[in-house]
Structure formats: structure tokens, C-alpha cells
Design a protein around this motif. Sequence first.
Motif, PDB file in Angstrom:
ATOM      1  N   ALA A 175      35.987  59.033  37.278  1.00  0.00           N
ATOM      2  CA  ALA A 175      37.090  59.245  38.234  1.00  0.00           C
ATOM      3  C   ALA A 175      37.385  57.949  38.971  1.00  0.00           C
ATOM      4  O   ALA A 175      38.506  57.667  39.368  1.00  0.00           O
ATOM      5  CB  ALA A 175      36.709  60.328  39.237  1.00  0.00           C
ATOM      6  N   LEU A 176      36.333  57.102  39.139  1.00  0.00           N
ATOM      7  CA  LEU A 176      36.508  55.867  39.918  1.00  0.00           C
ATOM      8  C   LEU A 176      37.065  54.739  39.046  1.00  0.00           C
ATOM      9  O   LEU A 176      37.860  53.938  39.487  1.00  0.00           O
ATOM     10  CB  LEU A 176      35.147  55.418  40.475  1.00  0.00           C
ATOM     11  N   ASP A 177      36.613  54.675  37.787  1.00  0.00           N
ATOM     12  CA  ASP A 177      36.911  53.508  36.973  1.00  0.00           C
ATOM     13  C   ASP A 177      37.978  53.824  35.929  1.00  0.00           C
ATOM     14  O   ASP A 177      37.880  54.783  35.204  1.00  0.00           O
ATOM     15  CB  ASP A 177      35.630  53.042  36.240  1.00  0.00           C
ATOM     16  N   ASN A 178      39.016  52.984  35.903  1.00  0.00           N
ATOM     17  CA  ASN A 178      40.060  53.162  34.896  1.00  0.00           C
ATOM     18  C   ASN A 178      40.109  51.892  34.042  1.00  0.00           C
ATOM     19  O   ASN A 178      40.722  50.889  34.450  1.00  0.00           O
ATOM     20  CB  ASN A 178      41.402  53.402  35.604  1.00  0.00           C
ATOM     21  N   PRO A 179      39.432  51.912  32.889  1.00  0.00           N
ATOM     22  CA  PRO A 179      39.311  50.693  32.082  1.00  0.00           C
ATOM     23  C   PRO A 179      40.671  50.109  31.656  1.00  0.00           C
ATOM     24  O   PRO A 179      40.766  48.946  31.317  1.00  0.00           O
ATOM     25  CB  PRO A 179      38.514  51.166  30.853  1.00  0.00           C
ATOM     26  N   SER A 180      41.745  50.915  31.743  1.00  0.00           N
ATOM     27  CA  SER A 180      43.036  50.372  31.282  1.00  0.00           C
ATOM     28  C   SER A 180      43.705  49.517  32.365  1.00  0.00           C
ATOM     29  O   SER A 180      44.687  48.830  32.132  1.00  0.00           O
ATOM     30  CB  SER A 180      43.972  51.525  30.902  1.00  0.00           C
ATOM     31  N   ARG A 181      43.128  49.549  33.598  1.00  0.00           N
ATOM     32  CA  ARG A 181      43.750  48.733  34.672  1.00  0.00           C
ATOM     33  C   ARG A 181      43.339  47.279  34.443  1.00  0.00           C
ATOM     34  O   ARG A 181      42.172  46.931  34.502  1.00  0.00           O
ATOM     35  CB  ARG A 181      43.274  49.183  36.047  1.00  0.00           C
ATOM     36  N   ALA A 191      38.477  46.288  42.684  1.00  0.00           N
ATOM     37  CA  ALA A 191      39.881  45.825  42.668  1.00  0.00           C
ATOM     38  C   ALA A 191      40.831  47.011  42.785  1.00  0.00           C
ATOM     39  O   ALA A 191      41.849  46.953  43.492  1.00  0.00           O
ATOM     40  CB  ALA A 191      40.160  45.056  41.384  1.00  0.00           C
ATOM     41  N   GLY A 192      40.464  48.116  42.148  1.00  0.00           N
ATOM     42  CA  GLY A 192      41.311  49.316  42.226  1.00  0.00           C
ATOM     43  C   GLY A 192      41.398  49.830  43.646  1.00  0.00           C
ATOM     44  O   GLY A 192      42.471  50.236  44.128  1.00  0.00           O
ATOM     45  N   VAL A 193      40.269  49.748  44.371  1.00  0.00           N
ATOM     46  CA  VAL A 193      40.279  50.203  45.781  1.00  0.00           C
ATOM     47  C   VAL A 193      41.180  49.291  46.615  1.00  0.00           C
ATOM     48  O   VAL A 193      42.009  49.763  47.400  1.00  0.00           O
ATOM     49  CB  VAL A 193      38.840  50.219  46.334  1.00  0.00           C
TER      50      VAL A 193
END
Length: 393
Positions: free
Chosen positions: A38-44, A322-324
Amino acid sequence: MIPPINRRRFLRLGLGAFASLGTVLGSRSILQKHKLSALDNPSRDFAITEWSPLRELAANKDIIFGASARFDQVMSDKQFAVLLAQECRLLVPEWELKWSAGDHHLRPSPGEFDFAAADAMLSFAQTHHLLFRGHALIWHESLPKWFQKVVNHQNAAKVMKHHIETVMGHYRGRMHSWDVVNEAIEYDPLASQRADGLRQTPWFEFLGPDYIDFAFRIAAKADPDALLVYNDFGLDYNTAMDKAKRRAVLGLLKRLKAKGTPVHALGIQAHLRGDSLDFDPQSLRQFLKEVAALDLKILITEMDVNDSKLPADIQKRDRIVAGVYEDYLSVVLDEPAVIAVITWGLSDRYTYLSEFFPRADHQPVRPLPLDTNLQPKLAWNALARAFQKAQKR
Ligand code: XIL
């Protein structure tokens, strides 16, 4: 010694407990995996179109980007000082304008002020065309050892007035802003004995709830050019505690504005967590709207992302951090009243989180835009993308 008859029963119980512990641990690791997905989106990939210093990308939208630093980091680490001057438009001393912090004592004794370190940092800022920000005039932490022995109900008002007038007077006309009062609301307002959630700090005990208004009125006279800020943390997430804190801070700001207190801005520290699943853009956005509706500016004053609970894998960790940064900034920069984004430190080489929130696996923490070698990380990209996407103020 366990009697024989019960030994079998004890063994059965033990095996049963062991099995259920295994299930719990097994499900916990499944939960952890679920949480991580839920936290990590490898496509970002946090791709950016323009490599300019953050101070320029922010300035293009009339936003100030800055960072905190300590005297020794600025004066002794030349490499770091160069990056600070290159990337930042504002510098805030992490220690040197507190009453007493680390090995710096602005107030060595009741009758003394030692401005040497902060003066040197101001000179660095002026040389490199950085704005200078003061943190923090009235706080319940970083108080010198003599404070408790010397300050009391009778002299607290005089001590507060003397401190604010002397310190602000010393830097009059040269400050972008001051955190006049820091963290006056309880860590957990839900646990507070007071409906207004005010911390019962020494200043509160000696001067009552009006100490905040009193501090701002002295500050406004001491330096009419400085932006006067009320600064606090725990305002970011949709947890019961953060929602209560937002309500309490909003209530405080409304009361101050209603009585004509010269408070100009809210400082949101934004010490964020990489492992939180409680970020809700809408509720944060609504809070910012309500603060701005009080005719207040908003500064993000101490931003970092705590990665101590994230997996060791650096690629995953950096991507989540970085997403945060990007998700949070896309919400706060949507509010035109937000005029500054300041990180608490610029590089993982110097972050207070290493000391306060170390990782259980003893891996170095990675909460800031630059790594320990002063190279940009995905968090740097996230800040750059957020400034590029923001509307001009
Ligand atoms: C921290 C400093 O980074 C530490 O070095 C020091 O030991 C404690 O204070 N909120 C604030 C800052 O307003 O002043 C704190 O800074 C971090 C939390």
C-alpha cells in the motif's frame, strides 16, 4: 516441578500457543507485506523535466524553499555549506536561536545573551542571499538549566519580555520570520485536561493561557518587519490525535485573531512518517483552507519523512519517502497561503532523526532530499516536481 498428569496438558497448551503465535507472526508478516504494497508504488519514477536548484524551482512560483542547519555544519563542512547555499533560499538555525540546545547556549545565564553562533549563521545567509528565520522564542523545551531555578510567577512576564525584546532587537529588520511560540498545544489534545488543549508548560503555569498573546504583542513591537509565526506539529494525518490537534490549533488561532493578537502565520512542522497509512488529502486540505480563511499565511517549517519503520531496501525506502514528500506537497502547495517549504536539515548527513528515531536494523536513516554524499535522492525529485506543479503565488 509440574505433576506428570498435567505435563501432557501443559505440552498441548504450549504447542497450541506456539502454533497460534506462528499464525499471528505469519499474519503479521502478511500484514506488513500488504502495508508495504500500500505504501510503495514501484511504477512511480519521480521523473523531472528541469534540473535547477530547489530554491529556483520554488522561487519561480514565489514559494520559499529552505532548510535548517547547525553552526558547525555551516562553518566546518564546506561541501555541505555549498549545497545549502545552492539549494536554499532560507536558512533557519536548528539550535542557535533556542535558549539552549546541544552545545549552543544563547542564554548561558539569566543576564547573558551569546549571539556569536547565530550572528555567524546570519552572516553566511546574507553572503549567499538567503533569508534568515528565527526558531524559537517561547517554547517549553531547550530551556537552560538555570530557567527552572530562576523563573517564577513573579518574574516570568519580565523574563519573557526581556528575552523577546533582546533577541528580536538584536536581529531587527534582518529576519524573514520568527517562531514566536512553539508547540503550545498538547502532544495529544484528547488526553488534555483542558478543553482548549493547551500544554501546561512553565510559561502557561506562570502567566496563564494569555502568555501566547503576550508573547506575540511583545514580538510585534520588537521587530515590525518580521513575519510572526505560531509553530506546531502533529497536524498532518487523519488519526484521532492529529484531527484533535488540528481542531485545537485552529481554535487557538481563531481566539488569537479575535482578540487582535499580531500572529501572521501558522508554521506546520510536517515531521511526516513513511509508514503511515493515515494520510487523507481532503481533511488536510480543508484544514489549510480554514487557517487561510483567518487571513494567515502558512509555512511548512520542519519537513522530513521518518523512514525508521520502512524496509531496509534503499530503493524501496527512497521511493516511499519520495511519495510521501510529493503527495503531501501536492496538497499543501495547492493552498495559495502556503508561502514556504522548509526541511529540517537538507542532507541525510545531518538529521536529528538519526538520534531521535534510529532504525532497529541500525541502517542509516534517509529522511531528507540529499543523501549523506550530498547527492539528490528521489525525495529531491519529489520536491522539484511539487514546485514545478504548484501555482504561482
Ligand atoms: C530538535 C533538534 O533538531 C534536535 O537537535 C534537538 O535535540 C531537539 O530539537 N520540533 C521543533 C524543533 O520545533 O526545534 C525540534 O528540533 C524538532 C521538533
